[in-house]
Design an enzyme around this catalytic site. Structure first.
Site, short mmCIF file in Angstrom:
data_model
loop_
_atom_site.label_atom_id
_atom_site.label_comp_id
_atom_site.label_asym_id
_atom_site.label_seq_id
_atom_site.Cartn_x
_atom_site.Cartn_y
_atom_site.Cartn_z
N GLY A 30 17.55 -14.76 9.44
CA GLY A 30 17.95 -15.71 10.48
C GLY A 30 17.48 -17.11 10.00
N ASP A 63 9.25 -18.39 22.45
CA ASP A 63 10.73 -17.97 22.06
C ASP A 63 11.01 -16.45 22.65
OD1 ASP A 63 13.12 -18.47 20.95
OD2 ASP A 63 12.66 -17.82 19.08
#
Lengths: 900, 183
Positions: free
Chosen positions: A86, A205
């Site tokens: 990612g 997160d």
């Protein structure tokens, strides 16, 4: 290299050569036109420069360059395959030899160049390795991949490999879990997050993709805290697409880039998003495809649709819990993940949750925050509408007789009340610590309002009077008491100038100003205003009018401490008028009785107080409901009365009821709840349970410390109580430290002096036991010499008794007796043999003075009268008494037994 | 890993004229300067910060309802603003007497770049020369080096292919290295 044409040719040739494998390039160069040596040289130099691999100009994000690590050894691990990649990094599956296990390796795309950054990374990695919780994917180790073949030095983490991992939300959806099971899963997440928070790690997160469930159904939170070492600013995503993957879970403080505000409550927000998703199957905001600024705006401003409206079978409590967890301002959220966990537990246990529906005021306030510019316009419009009507009414009342004018102007007053109500709704309940950024707007708004009233309504002085009062009240609602006072005084002066026509408004203005004066500690000003208002209303409405009852009650409250007898007289008249107006079942009248009881309690007339409270309590319960905070406060007073009257068991029973009422009505962290714990501490002391008493005192102090400034009188009072109980428990060192902290913090007010006395008494007790009797006597003498002590009988009595103990213990019987006489002269109620405090004090005096047999006799007599108080069981000063053979049967009697 | 649902989309242009590049530049310059300092001050060093700074400036300036033509436009201006912020600061630092200079947060930002180029001011001079020669390469350098964009994002910002950016980047780097050696 200066001619464009030349450069273009060089560039073309360079690019063509660069495409070739390095070994083919010399042949390519050789083949270039021999006659153009400069061209050939330029291309060759560019190629050489291109081949140098030293990171020249290389951007810090080699995400698009990181080659495969498969087969490489990283730390003690061998990379097997890439799992996912990612924006932030790549996850690899790897194997460890010793012990043989599968691990996940996460490499970050960011290089860490500076030594500080590397030190910081190691520090963070250590923090993460300390997280050990079944709900958190464990970080085993971390390190740097050394630069090699164009790959810069990048950090890596070795993590627990989550077998058969499935994202939490998909797990719930695939298995079609019911809400109950989903909430249980959610609680596991909360507990894992709480574990990390307690170790100083914020996730930052907590998106759905970072919440996994393994093959055994165990929740695993991954990437804990990795967001921080990985991202430049906490929570700030990279520019490259990554932002949208996590935007759904980003809090307002994160999208606004207020990185300094990111803390545990940021995770609480993200947990709210997860709960929303679990409960409804949808995200709170649909951000997909939105331009980023618009998405950010929604997160900052929009309220998500209520979960109960989005999905069937979702209870309203989930709406409230989600709203609280996802509040825009961190201060409004649950303070900790554990609070959220407990809230869900309450829901599952069918207990009331702490979060409630957002109040109208809160929603209006939200509206105002979003449309701040529009609010002023709205206010002006509403004001104008109200005044249009008021003007008509004004025309009717103008010139009428005084009494009629007063009555009519009450019709105006209703309109003005509407205006005031609007103001309150707009700003109501805004707490000062939340108001900082808006203070300017509000002050300006109100100043504009007042200026408008002055300028536009000069010809309608009565309406002007009322509206200035309303603006003044609005200021008072924000605790801006000086602004409030100035405007109320302006209104009062205007009313006075209108003579009899302004009489009613004069009284109203004076009543409001009295309240503001009290806040400004101007008791004399407040009393004068109340008395004048009372005189006006007596003249307007007659001395028997029920509305005088409310004014008299306020006057009583104002005088209660300084002139208790005058206060009692005002209360008696207030009670009579209120009952005449509202009947025997009047809740207001009952509260007047409770106010009278408070005065009787302060004067140690507990039996009287008990009668008043027992008369008031059932009425208040009927009128306001059994769980009203007022019921709690009456129960508290009644418990105190029973404790003082020597019935600690009955006190405990009442106080526990109070705890339930107060906690339900106001919450576990409300200062009133703290005060209930304080009372419980005193009751447990009277029950002879020192450990429990100390525990309750510490609970009280913790709550009050959370709710108040360090110097708040109630907090200081709880701190003083804790100091005393520590001294009783024989913990001299902590007791001394606690008492000295009290002395350092106690403010120069009535309550502050009481707390200081309590601190000095603790120190005197400790000094006395340590043989430092001179120091103890001197400290108490200093306290008595304080001119402010003169008016406080209880304070003087306590201090004299403190000195009496010191003198008795060192054998100076004559002086000790003299001090005791002074104590009793200060507080004649203590001569009454029926009360609890004096039995205790006299028994202690006798024991310390070397006459434990006298103490035993005293206690025996008190016992016969029904005295039950076991506090002396835990007071070291009674050691000599406890050693007597006759003490054991007495102690059995002092320990209260539950009556059938 | 989640699939990004979108990359940075173009900001809305609700009927308004695009703000001129100069206005946007001036605003971004201030914003970046502030942010570069602020971030460094409490976050310590990190190489990802260039992107973080530009990203936050994006949110901030875009949040002010400015209208500008496109994301590409924004990123281009932002990268140029970033370059100016750093070069101006480097210049200011150089003109200050040694010792009289108190270290400011922006110095840390500068150091991050200094690790990747011998002399920022020299680089700036050379970019001015390259501008005359091949302006497209300067845009690439600004986006890659100063704004810290990836090849893909640079391509998006310049509305061109990654291959073109890749080739241009190699050429620009090589040219700058040769030019630095000759400087």
């Amino acid at each position: 290299m200066t001619r464009d044409g030349h450069w273009n040719r060089v560039r073309d040739l360079f690019e063509a050569a660069a495409e070739l494998a390095p070994e083919a390039r010399p042949a390519f160069l050789a083949g270039l036109a021999a006659h153009d040596a400069p061209l050939k040289q330029a291309v060759a130099r560019l190629l050489a420069a291109d081949a140098a691999d030293d990171g020249f100009l290389e951007p810090p994000l080699p995400a698009d360059r990181l080659p495969s690590l498969v087969g490489r050894r990283v730390g003690g691990y061998r990379i097997v395959r890439a799992i996912a990649s990612g924006g932030m990094g790549t996850v690899w599956e790897a194997e460890q030899d010793q012990p043989r296990r599968k691990v996940a390796i996460k490499t970050l795309h960011a290089g860490l160049a500076s030594p500080q950054a590397r030190r910081r990374f190691h520090f963070e990695a250590e923090l993460l390795a300390n997280l050990r919780h079944p709900g958190i994917a464990q970080v085993f180790s971390a390190g740097f991949l050394e630069a090699e073949g164009g790959v810069p030095s990048v950090p890596w983490f070795a993590l627990e490999f989550v077998e058969d991992a499935c994202p939490l939300t998909r797990y719930a959806e695939d298995r079609n879990l019911d809400l109950h099971a989903r909430l249980r899963l959610f609680q596991s997440v909360c507990r894992a997050v709480q574990h990390a928070h307690q170790r100083g790690v914020v996730h930052r997160d907590l998106k759905a993709a970072n919440l996994l469930v393994d093959g055994h159904g165990q929740v695993k939170v991954i990437d804990f805290g990795i967001a921080r070492p990985a991202a430049g600013a906490p929570g700030s995503p990279t520019l490259a697409g990554e932002v949208v993957g996590t935007l759904e879970s980003m809090s307002p403080e994160q999208v606004e880039g207020r990185s300094a505000e990111v803390d545990a409550r940021t995770d609480v927000y993200a947990l709210g998003v997860v709960l929303y998703r679990l409960a409804t199957g949808r995200n709170p905001y649909e951000l997909e495809g939105l331009p980023l600024p618009e998405a950010a705006r929604r997160i900052r401003e929009a309220e998500p649709a209520r979960p109960s409206r989005v999905a069937r079978g979702v209870p309203r409590e989930i709406d409230w819990i989600v709203a609280r967890a996802m509040a825009k301002e961190p201060i409004r959220r649950y303070a900790a993940a554990s609070d959220l966990d407990q809230e869900i537990q309450r829901l599952l246990d069918r207990e009331p949750v702490q979060a409630g529906p957002p109040s109208r005021g809160y929603r209006l306030r939200k509206f105002c925050q979003r449309h701040r510019a529009g609010v002023a316009a709205t206010l002006v419009a509403v004001l104008a509408a109200l005044l249009g009507l008021a003007g008509v009414l004004y025309g009717l009342v103008h010139g009428a007789a005084a009494r009629a004018a007063a009555a009519e102007s009450r019709a105006d007053a209703r309109l003005v009340a509407g205006f005031t109500g609007f103001f309150r709704a707009l700003f109501g309940g805004l707490r000062p610590e939340e108001a900082d950024g808006r203070a300017l707007d509000r002050t300006r708004l109100l100043a504009q309002g007042a200026a408008w009233v002055r300028a536009e309504l000069a010809e309608r002085p009565l309406v002007q009077t009322q509206l200035l009062r309303a603006v003044g009240e609005a200021h008072a609602g924000f605790a801006e008491h000086r602004h409030a006072r100035a405007l109320l005084q302006e209104s009062i002066d205007l009313a006075r100038a209108q003579g009899e026509a302004g009489a009613f408004d004069l009284a109203e203005g004076l009543l409001r100003r009295a309240r503001v004066d009290r806040h400004l500690d101007d008791a004399d000003g407040a009393a004068a205003a109340l008395r004048e208002a009372l005189a006006i209303e007596e003249r307007l409405f007659g001395a028997e009018h029920p509305r005088l009852g409310a004014i008299l009650n306020e006057l009583g409250v104002l005088l209660a401490r300084r002139r208790p007898e005058e206060a009692l007289a005002a209360y008696r008249r207030s009670h009579a008028l209120t009952v005449a107006g509202q009947g025997e079942e009047s809740g207001d009248a009952a509260m007047v009785l409770a106010n009278m009881a408070a005065i009787e309690m302060r004067a140690q007339r507990y039996a009287l107080a008990q009668r008043l409270l027992e008369q008031a309590l059932p009425v208040v319960m009927r009128q306001h409901g059994e769980t009203d905070p007022r019921v709690g406060s009456l129960l508290n007073d009644l418990a105190t009365v029973h404790r003082q009257l020597g019935d600690p068991l009955r006190a405990l029973e009442l106080q526990l009821r109070d705890l339930e009422v107060t906690r339900t009505a106001l919450g576990a962290h409300h200062p009133d709840t703290g005060m209930v714990h304080r009372s419980l501490a005193l009751i447990h002391e009277a029950l002879g349970d020192g450990a429990q008493a100390l525990a309750e005192a510490e609970r009280a102090l913790a709550i009050l410390t959370g709710a108040f400034a360090d110097t708040h009188p109630q907090r200081i009072d709880a701190a003083a109580l804790r100091a005393r109980l520590l001294a009783r428990a024989g913990q001299a060192g902590p007791a001394r430290a606690a008492a000295e902290a009290v002395l350092a913090l106690a403010p120069q007010t009535l309550e502050g002096r009481r707390a200081r006395l309590a601190g000095v008494l603790v120190l005197a007790e400790l000094d006395r036991r340590a043989g430092e009797s001179d120091a103890a006597l001197a400290a108490l003498a200093r306290l008595l010499a304080d001119p402010a002590a003169g008016s406080d009988a209880r304070l003087r009595a306590d201090a004299h008794f403190g000195r009496a103990f010191v003198l008795a213990q060192r054998g100076d019987v004559g002086s000790a007796e003299a001090e005791r006489e002074q104590a009793l002269a200060a507080l004649p109620a203590w001569r009454d043999p029926a009360g609890a405090p004096q039995v205790y004090l006299h028994a202690k005096f006798a024991t310390l003075g070397g006459d434990p047999h006298g103490a035993l006799r005293l206690l025996g007599e008190a016992l016969a009268r029904g005295y039950r108080n076991a506090a002396l069981l835990i007071d070291p000063d009674f050691a000599a008494l406890r050693a007597l053979p006759g003490f054991a049967p007495l102690a059995a009697g002092l320990l209260p037994v539950r009556r059938e | 890993m989640p699939t990004p649902t979108a990359t940075l989309p173009p900001p809305p242009v609700p009927g308004g004229e695009p703000t001129t590049a100069d206005q946007l530049y001036a605003e971004l310059y201030d914003e970046l300067r502030r942010r570069a300092g602020g971030l460094m001050a409490h976050q310590g060093n990190h190489t990802l910060q260039a992107t973080a700074i530009v990203h936050e400036a994006w949110l901030k300036v875009a949040g002010r309802q400015h209208t500008y033509a496109s994301r590409a436009h924004f990123l281009g201006v932002a990268a140029r603003a970033m370059r100016s912020v750093l070069v101006d600061h480097a210049r200011a630092r150089r003109t200050l007497k040694r010792g009289a200079h108190a270290r400011v947060p922006l110095d840390d930002a500068l150091d991050l770049y200094a690790a990747r180029v011998p002399d920022l001011l020299e680089l700036d001079d050379l970019l001015a020369r390259l501008e005359a020669l091949d302006p497209a390469l300067v845009r690439i350098v600004e986006l890659r080096f100063f704004a810290g964009l990836t090849i893909e994002d640079t391509a998006l910002a310049l509305a061109t292919s990654t291959a073109t950016v890749e080739r241009g980047w190699r050429a620009a780097r090589a040219w700058l290295r040769v030019a630095l050696e000759d400087h």
